[in-house]
Design a protein around this motif. Structure first.
Motif: not given
Length: 301
Positions: A11-14, A30-38, A56-62, A68-69
């Motif tokens: 989470i935080g792919i800036g 295997p990687l799950t990222v959280m969507g970002h406005r960019n 974030p809850a979905d990221v945790a479950r996966a 976190l960055c």
């Protein structure tokens, strides 16, 4: 389970996070990222094989390990404690690694809170720049117990070239604040020295010829001066707003420990003044412009 079978969340792919996440993928995880406005970094990582989650809850479950960055403690606490936060999706055995520059007291409180759920919280703040993030050669200073450190090390090694175990949870963020105090102190010192020299008739180029060729040079100085004398606005991509935030966190640390912090208070006020003047989005080397203007001189004077 082989190590590369561990599922990683990010989470935080800036500026920093994109390179880190890319290198985790290249490490075979295997990687799950959280969507970002960019969307650009999200789409790039999904194109490389990552999955995308909405919360974030979905990221945790996966995930088995979530990195976190983000900017700092306010954002980390919201990501963990929000209605759809990591805590809502947490499962026993989950490890959360905070690579942000956060307040040690907040880090320790989150570790205790999550520990009641069987979740381990680790601090692993970063040093260096987005260039090293892309190359997988960042520095990191980790606060964790030895068993947890051993579990995360193979993944951290995908994006870090210099990994230092500082101590237990909170020690990494403590060391990061001290590290940034030294760096940001350099920024304030260079800015004031450059302005004083310019007022006395010493051009920044001559300043650099002397300081850059002697024992006082260092990596921070080199990227700082790439802007001052080279005009490279992207040489050191760390914002004045973030610098001010880190110096506020350092002041809180001094208060919590009863430490005397005379110099850091002066450094903080340089960044506070620049942000108040509307320069928060500028990068740290551009503090030199603000200090020069305080002295009533322009870049070409």
């Amino acid at each position: 389970m082989s190590d590369t079978a561990k599922k990683i969340g990010f989470i935080g792919i800036g500026l920093m996070g994109h390179g880190m996440a890319k290198n985790i993928l290249q490490g075979g995880y295997p990687l799950t990222v959280m969507g970002h406005r960019n969307r650009a970094p999200v789409d790039d990582l999904v194109g490389r094989g990552a999955s995308e989650a909405a919360t974030p809850a979905d990221v945790a479950r996966a995930s088995d390990i979530v990195f976190l960055c983000v900017t700092g403690s306010v954002q980390v606490e919201a990501i963990v404690r929000g209605a759809d936060g990591l805590k809502a999706g947490a499962h026993e055995g989950l490890i959360i690694v905070d690579c942000s520059t956060s307040q040690p007291t907040s880090t320790q409180a989150l570790a205790a809170e999550l520990g009641e759920l069987g979740v381990r919280f680790v601090d692993a703040p970063l040093s260096r720049t987005p260039k090293e993030a892309e190359a997988g050669t960042l520095d990191t200073m980790i606060g964790a117990d030895k068993a947890t450190l051993a579990e995360i090390l193979p993944v951290v090694g995908c994006w870090a070239g210099n990994i230092i175990h500082v101590g237990d949870v909170g020690a990494g963020h403590t060391m990061k604040l001290i590290n940034n105090f030294v760096a940001l102190g350099y920024g304030a010192l260079y800015s004031e020295a450059l302005a004083l020299g310019q007022k006395a008739g010493i051009a920044p180029e001559k300043f650099h010829e002397v300081i850059g060729a002697g024992r006082l040079t260092n990596g921070f100085y080199e990227t700082f001066m790439k802007y001052v004398v080279g005009g490279d606005r992207d040489a050191h991509k760390f914002s004045i707003a973030n610098a001010h935030k880190d110096m506020r966190y350092l002041a809180d640390l001094a208060s919590a420990t009863g430490g005397i912090n005379l110099i850091s208070s002066m450094v903080r006020n340089y960044y506070a003044g620049a942000e108040a003047a509307g320069r928060g989005g500028d990068y740290v080397p551009m503090l030199s412009d603000y200090v020069r203007e305080l002295n009533g001189i322009g870049r070409d004077d």
